[in-house]
Write an enzyme that holds these catalytic residues in place. Structure first.
Site, PDB file in Angstrom:
ATOM      1  N   HIS A   1       8.203 -15.626  -9.798  1.00 34.04           N
ATOM      2  CA  HIS A   1       6.931 -15.561 -10.516  1.00 34.04           C
ATOM      3  C   HIS A   1       7.170 -15.042 -11.922  1.00 34.04           C
ATOM      4  O   HIS A   1       8.269 -14.609 -12.269  1.00 34.04           O
ATOM      5  CB  HIS A   1       5.941 -14.657  -9.765  1.00 34.04           C
ATOM      6  CG  HIS A   1       6.427 -13.249  -9.595  1.00 34.04           C
ATOM      7  ND1 HIS A   1       7.363 -12.900  -8.640  1.00 34.04           N
ATOM      8  CD2 HIS A   1       6.132 -12.093 -10.257  1.00 34.04           C
ATOM      9  CE1 HIS A   1       7.611 -11.599  -8.718  1.00 34.04           C
ATOM     10  NE2 HIS A   1       6.874 -11.086  -9.700  1.00 34.04           N
TER      11      HIS A   1
ATOM     12  N   ASP B   1      -4.948  -9.883 -14.130  1.00 34.63           N
ATOM     13  CA  ASP B   1      -5.286  -8.580 -13.580  1.00 34.63           C
ATOM     14  C   ASP B   1      -6.315  -7.825 -14.400  1.00 34.63           C
ATOM     15  O   ASP B   1      -6.919  -6.882 -13.922  1.00 34.63           O
ATOM     16  CB  ASP B   1      -4.006  -7.767 -13.372  1.00 34.63           C
ATOM     17  CG  ASP B   1      -3.133  -8.403 -12.286  1.00 34.63           C
ATOM     18  OD1 ASP B   1      -3.679  -8.774 -11.230  1.00 34.63           O
ATOM     19  OD2 ASP B   1      -1.922  -8.551 -12.490  1.00 34.63           O
TER      20      ASP B   1
ATOM     21  N   LEU C   1      -2.673  -3.210  -8.023  1.00 30.38           N
ATOM     22  CA  LEU C   1      -3.305  -4.479  -7.721  1.00 30.38           C
ATOM     23  C   LEU C   1      -2.686  -4.974  -6.433  1.00 30.38           C
ATOM     24  O   LEU C   1      -1.635  -5.608  -6.451  1.00 30.38           O
ATOM     25  CB  LEU C   1      -3.052  -5.464  -8.851  1.00 30.38           C
ATOM     26  CG  LEU C   1      -3.554  -4.903 -10.180  1.00 30.38           C
ATOM     27  CD1 LEU C   1      -2.674  -5.288 -11.321  1.00 30.38           C
ATOM     28  CD2 LEU C   1      -4.988  -5.339 -10.409  1.00 30.38           C
ATOM     29  N   ALA C   2      -3.337  -4.637  -5.319  1.00 29.82           N
ATOM     30  CA  ALA C   2      -2.806  -4.997  -4.003  1.00 29.82           C
ATOM     31  C   ALA C   2      -1.390  -4.453  -3.875  1.00 29.82           C
ATOM     32  O   ALA C   2      -1.185  -3.241  -3.886  1.00 29.82           O
ATOM     33  CB  ALA C   2      -2.885  -6.505  -3.781  1.00 29.82           C
TER      34      ALA C   2
ATOM     35  N   GLY D   1      -8.834  -9.689 -16.413  1.00 28.26           N
ATOM     36  CA  GLY D   1     -10.061 -10.486 -16.355  1.00 28.26           C
ATOM     37  C   GLY D   1     -10.597 -10.668 -14.947  1.00 28.26           C
ATOM     38  O   GLY D   1     -11.810 -10.691 -14.728  1.00 28.26           O
TER      39      GLY D   1
ATOM     40  N   TYR E   1       1.170  -4.673  -6.103  1.00 32.09           N
ATOM     41  CA  TYR E   1       1.897  -4.392  -7.332  1.00 32.09           C
ATOM     42  C   TYR E   1       1.305  -3.228  -8.087  1.00 32.09           C
ATOM     43  O   TYR E   1       0.120  -2.957  -7.989  1.00 32.09           O
ATOM     44  CB  TYR E   1       1.801  -5.634  -8.234  1.00 32.09           C
ATOM     45  CG  TYR E   1       3.144  -6.140  -8.663  1.00 32.09           C
ATOM     46  CD1 TYR E   1       3.825  -7.073  -7.895  1.00 32.09           C
ATOM     47  CD2 TYR E   1       3.744  -5.674  -9.822  1.00 32.09           C
ATOM     48  CE1 TYR E   1       5.074  -7.535  -8.283  1.00 32.09           C
ATOM     49  CE2 TYR E   1       4.984  -6.133 -10.214  1.00 32.09           C
ATOM     50  CZ  TYR E   1       5.641  -7.060  -9.444  1.00 32.09           C
ATOM     51  OH  TYR E   1       6.863  -7.503  -9.826  1.00 32.09           O
TER      52      TYR E   1
ATOM     53  N   ASN F   1     -10.760  -0.759 -13.379  1.00 33.03           N
ATOM     54  CA  ASN F   1     -11.232  -0.584 -12.000  1.00 33.03           C
ATOM     55  C   ASN F   1     -10.110  -0.204 -11.057  1.00 33.03           C
ATOM     56  O   ASN F   1     -10.330   0.478 -10.058  1.00 33.03           O
ATOM     57  CB  ASN F   1     -11.836  -1.900 -11.489  1.00 33.03           C
ATOM     58  CG  ASN F   1     -13.243  -2.101 -12.006  1.00 33.03           C
ATOM     59  OD1 ASN F   1     -13.987  -1.133 -12.127  1.00 33.03           O
ATOM     60  ND2 ASN F   1     -13.596  -3.330 -12.317  1.00 33.03           N
TER      61      ASN F   1
END
Lengths: 672, 672
Positions: free
Chosen positions: B455, B321, B402-403, B323, B405, B329
């Protein structure tokens, strides 16, 4: 209305129990130690609770109410003989004794705080001690302070009389401040008192050497604290920082919790009872979320603090702070605006003196809500809509002082179904004198002439679960790398989740390398969404276990510290991880190790889970003079117990009292 | 006044950099990706800081000021050919490029958020995709949502073109609420886009079977979400609890911190700088306590989230997340009264569009104080005098989405010298469709038809220490049981503290069974009290390491996750644990594994410590639809760095806004 069966005995009930005991022993002298609630047998209590939970709120199912019982612990004092220790159980409604035990002389009752006073007086009277003190030249203005301690594990072969030891320090009285920190001036003698004779029977001399010095030789000069330094912590003796601005926590609409009958707490779908007893402090009972049972009883069961300095007699520095003296006995009277902020509810306990007369022990438990940051958050990046909730917590807290040390114990409830057990270790580390300029393998020099000895703290939490009922099972789940395999794992990214059922009572360990998670399940009830049995889970902190050599007295009396997790089959009155009697014990008897050894079947049974965790504490200089809290958590979380995140219904409104910082950062600029 | 060398590039500086780049590439089309501060070389910065710390406050040692440099990342777009990715460094004061690199085509630049939009448009235009969608019969009122993801690790032998994958869901539009939770309706197709062609080149079909089904076979019906259920979290679609009363946190005298030049933060003897960049988010610089240096730079360096479902193409669900897309961002615009309470200071970042035009990215960092319970306490039981201080914290926080999460990252400072790195994982777990009634070995069914795949999250924190200077050493200390021995351990209670120096760069692991503690020491400076070298210590969380099979693409690209602790020798620009380029990587290149492999001497050198820790996340039903925070801490504590508890001077005054609870528990009764 009759008190709830879990409610702490009140002053009146305690007085009744005392009077019954005195009437039964009218021909002898009775010295009371404790009187507190003997909790009902679980079989009776289950019947009562079943009715309570199904009946109209406010109405007690009195037909099934178990008797109100008081456990009375007392010495019968005879002339010229060792007192006999008795335990009786009195039905305080019938005013009748229902059981009576004369405890065998090879067990030592827990100490009472007034026994400490006896030691201090015995020192004053002892010529042997005065002579030993005279060998030490204290600077002018310094005065002796004797700090009573339990005697630790009795050496093998020693006669099992009742002893106390006194750690000795000197206090600088020149400031006139009674709270000047005397621990900064340790003296190398320990008087030993025979508690029945109330006499000092021996003076243990302490080595003060460093690396390379022998374990026993005397190396210190008579000017024993000339190289020690002042180490104050009371604010009037410290130069305080001046740039800390207040943070105020206010609850203008009051609390979100409700307390009924001084024992029932309802908060955010949680419902449980709290009680207080002299040994365990605050205990939780009958914990429910959204009318579903989770835990029958939750308590801090025991802790041990063994010291690792090999120089005799330091092997006898090993406290069992629950079994030896009673965490409840040592509980602080908590203070508004200091021990917690916001809107606070305090609970009182009841203590008795040696005459058995009960007194309120005020503010021994505090209850409050707190904000712990973000609870859950998601932003839909397409719409920019963020939904964020706060992580509100309800805290049941008590704090104990054991001579130099303190522990802050808390049960923390969350809206998401989590229940966390927290311990904060603080207070003053235990120290001994070390010669000028020396360092040691046995601890760290934290102030001039002051060696803080290496030690461990090992706690044990007892969980008597009732996950949707009393028949539960423990299993553990691990995640394991799987072999790369064309058919089952073609890209090597798979890992396998392995589940193992604990079939027999015994001890188990943490295994963080396998992400080992323990689940307490009800196999008869499946989660409607996942199909898994409903469960609560916890990850035992993989802390270091007891380091004392196997077979040593220190190790033998703390067998509970040999595993992180124990699973045992429930039996009434099995509450104490290191056994009922720890004072001067040489061996853990009827502790969790013995319970586990029964090799009981524990599948779909009424079970108890014990979690031992702790801290190997090799002190830092920064732990001096009062150590910053070291914080430990064990978190019990729902795992397919609910059908969704139970906190999804927490409102996500903005808190309107938050403000932007002003230009000079010290004034606020704008109210939203 | 010239900006401090660590200060985030402002809008004007960013614009200068853009203009320089455009002027140098005036004959081609330039698509910008990022422009942000290229931090000064450490050698120059050390000289500057030495002067700064010794000069008069407010006066900059401008003679030694390193140049203000901008790192510019951009594509040069040619006709019909794959864009060339360039990185240039521009001196924004001299308006001059000082370095230029055309990055080899086998590396993929980090993604930009506008590449996601291209995927969504490519799906709309793609006949192949429309045909695949047409095979799925959605109920009336449901509409497709495409969730762009990085492509994950490129399969071995695959052509290294730039790809994106789209996870597909259906949204129930009948409520008219654009934030209705579409993750509850997963669709079993993944369109793959060639980013240069801007075309969907393949549709991956997802297996939807359960236990016993093959890894690839199609088992689902065309009525693909008929068995799925609504799972809302936005408050207007949820029935909210109504019994939560507000907790207000106010700071009537303002904050105890001060912010100067939008970068320098001073609080309670702490002094440090904060900056923000698109890759790492908030970064700390030049951290001091009481004018003594502790850390040169502290950052969240990388994280990886590999998914364990073995069914292709799920092995390509592996995000980096930091790199891949840049934590900075993805930072949220934080909101007063939601993301933190009290008096808040926000910091802005700067972002550029593909045209390079800079814009303020508002409120990406928040700064606030909070109360964290008791800081230290001691009661003198003789006098009854309790001294108790609160544990005040200063929090530097940023939150990324991030989407599905989110992560809440925080640096937490305490008055006692502790500096804690905190991560809270929340948001929506990643899910795929599963056939009605089935369960799976690859995850947990968290809602009808919704499988949350197992995960891991593995984070890496980079610590560039400067413990009283830049020459530091790492050692680790363990506590070991000692043999029972008449001469050295006569009672078996001794344990030995073993110290090991890390001599060469490499990877090391947590060892909680030995109480392994890592110390970052300055061997040239001894603590005046204990005689030990001054140090900060930390205990690496002993969390499970990466489970993907060794040699697999998932494992190879995240070698940083193979050890809990890495020690490397400092080199400029070595900031990223998994290497500079992670997008579509097949192997970690120039990451911490490669740095460590140099086998550098790391005793009394300028060193860097990396701590990898994480979570094996086998989802619970309670993680749905938005998961309660899972909280991780790494605590850096002084260990013989100071000569006493640095918080001993914290005032212990009562907070006067705390009140007792009232009789009905919902109103307050009495103000103290």
């Amino acid at each position: 209305m009759a008190p709830h069966p879990f409610r702490t005995l009140d002053v009146e009930e305690t007085r009744v129990a005392r009077d019954v005991i005195l009437s039964l022993h009218s021909d002898v002298v009775v010295d009371f130690r404790e009187i507190y609630l003997q909790e009902p047998e679980k079989a009776k209590m289950k019947a009562y609770l079943d009715l309570e939970h199904s009946s109209t709120p406010g109405q007690s199912p009195n037909g099934k109410r178990p008797p109100r019982l008081a456990k009375c612990q007392y010495d019968i004092i005879g002339l010229d003989k060792i007192p006999e220790y008795h335990e009786s159980i009195v039905d305080v409604e019938l005013k009748k004794r229902v059981s009576h035990e004369v405890v065998s002389k090879d067990k030592q009752a827990s100490l009472t705080l007034w026994e400490f006073q006896i030691l201090i007086e015995a020192c004053k009277k002892s010529e042997m001690f005065q002579k030993a003190m005279a060998e030490l030249k204290l600077p002018e203005g310094f005065e002796l302070v004797v700090e009573p301690w339990p005697y630790g594990g009795l050496d093998l072969g020693a006669e099992n009389r009742r002893y106390f030891q006194g750690l000795c320090f000197a206090q600088d009285t020149r400031s006139g401040n009674a709270d000047s920190n005397f621990y900064a001036y340790p003296l190398p003698i320990i008087p030993i008192m025979d508690a029945h004779k109330r006499e000092i029977v021996r003076i243990d001399r302490l080595a003060t050497g460093g690396k390379g010095d022998s374990l026993t030789g005397k190396t210190h000069s008579e000017r024993i604290i000339d190289h020690c330094q002042t180490s104050e912590y009371v604010p009037e003796l410290v130069e305080l920082r001046k740039d800390l601005k207040p943070i105020n926590i206010t609850q203008p609409e009051g609390t979100s919790f409700k307390v009924t009958d001084e024992s029932l707490i309802e908060w955010q779908k949680w419902r449980f009872r709290v009680s207080f007893n002299p040994r365990e402090g605050a205990v939780l009972h009958d914990v429910h979320y959204d009318c579903r049972s989770i835990i029958y009883r939750l308590s801090f069961s025991e802790m041990t603090v063994p010291y690792a300095d090999p120089r005799p007699p330091f092997h006898r520095k090993q406290a069992f702070d629950f079994g030896d003296g009673g965490a409840g006995n040592c509980a602080n009277n908590l203070s508004l605006g200091c021990d917690c902020l916001g809107v606070i509810k305090y609970f009182d306990g009841v203590v008795v003196g040696s005459d058995g007369i009960p007194q309120t022990h005020p503010n021994v438990i505090c209850l409050h809500e707190q904000d712990n940051g973000i609870g859950w958050k998601h932003t839909n990046w397409r719409t920019g809509r963020a939904v964020v909730t706060r992580n509100r917590e309800l805290v049941v807290q008590f704090i104990i002082t054991l001579a130099n040390y303190e522990y802050v114990f808390a049960y923390i409830f969350r809206q998401n179904g989590d229940l966390t057990v927290e311990v904060r270790a603080t207070g003053i580390v235990s120290v001994v004198n070390i010669d000028p300029g020396k360092i040691s393998d046995y601890g760290n020099v934290v102030s001039g002439g002051v060696l803080a000895q290496n030690h461990q703290h090992i706690f044990c939490v007892r969980v008597d679960p009732a996950i949707d009922g009393h028949k539960n099972t423990v299993m553990y789940e691990e995640s394991h790398a799987a072999p790369w395999d064309r058919a089952t794992n073609p890209n090597g990214n798979f890992y396998e989740v392995r589940k193992t059922t604990v079939n027999r009572s015994g001890g188990l360990d943490a295994a963080p390398q396998h992400n080992r998670v323990f689940k307490i399940i009800n196999s008869s009830k499946r989660n409607l969404v996942s199909g898994n049995p409903v469960a609560y889970k916890f990850t035992p902190p993989p802390t270091q276990k007891l380091l004392a050599a196997p077979g040593s007295i220190q190790a033998q009396r703390a067998l509970f510290a040999n595993h992180h997790v124990w699973v045992t089959k429930y039996k009434d009155n099995e509450l104490y991880a290191a056994g009922r009697f720890t004072l001067q014990s040489q061996q853990e008897v009827d502790g969790v190790h013995d319970m586990a050894k029964r090799n009981d079947g524990v599948v779909d049974e009424d079970i108890v889970i014990w979690n031992s965790f702790g801290l190997t504490h090799n002190p830092r200089v920064e732990d001096w003079p009062v150590m910053p809290v070291d914080i430990f958590h064990v978190n019990f979380r729902p795992a397919d117990f609910f059908t969704a995140n139970p906190a999804i219904d927490v409102p996500s409104g903005k808190n309107n009292s938050s403000v932007l910082v002003g230009k000079d950062c010290c004034k606020t600029e704008q109210k939203l």
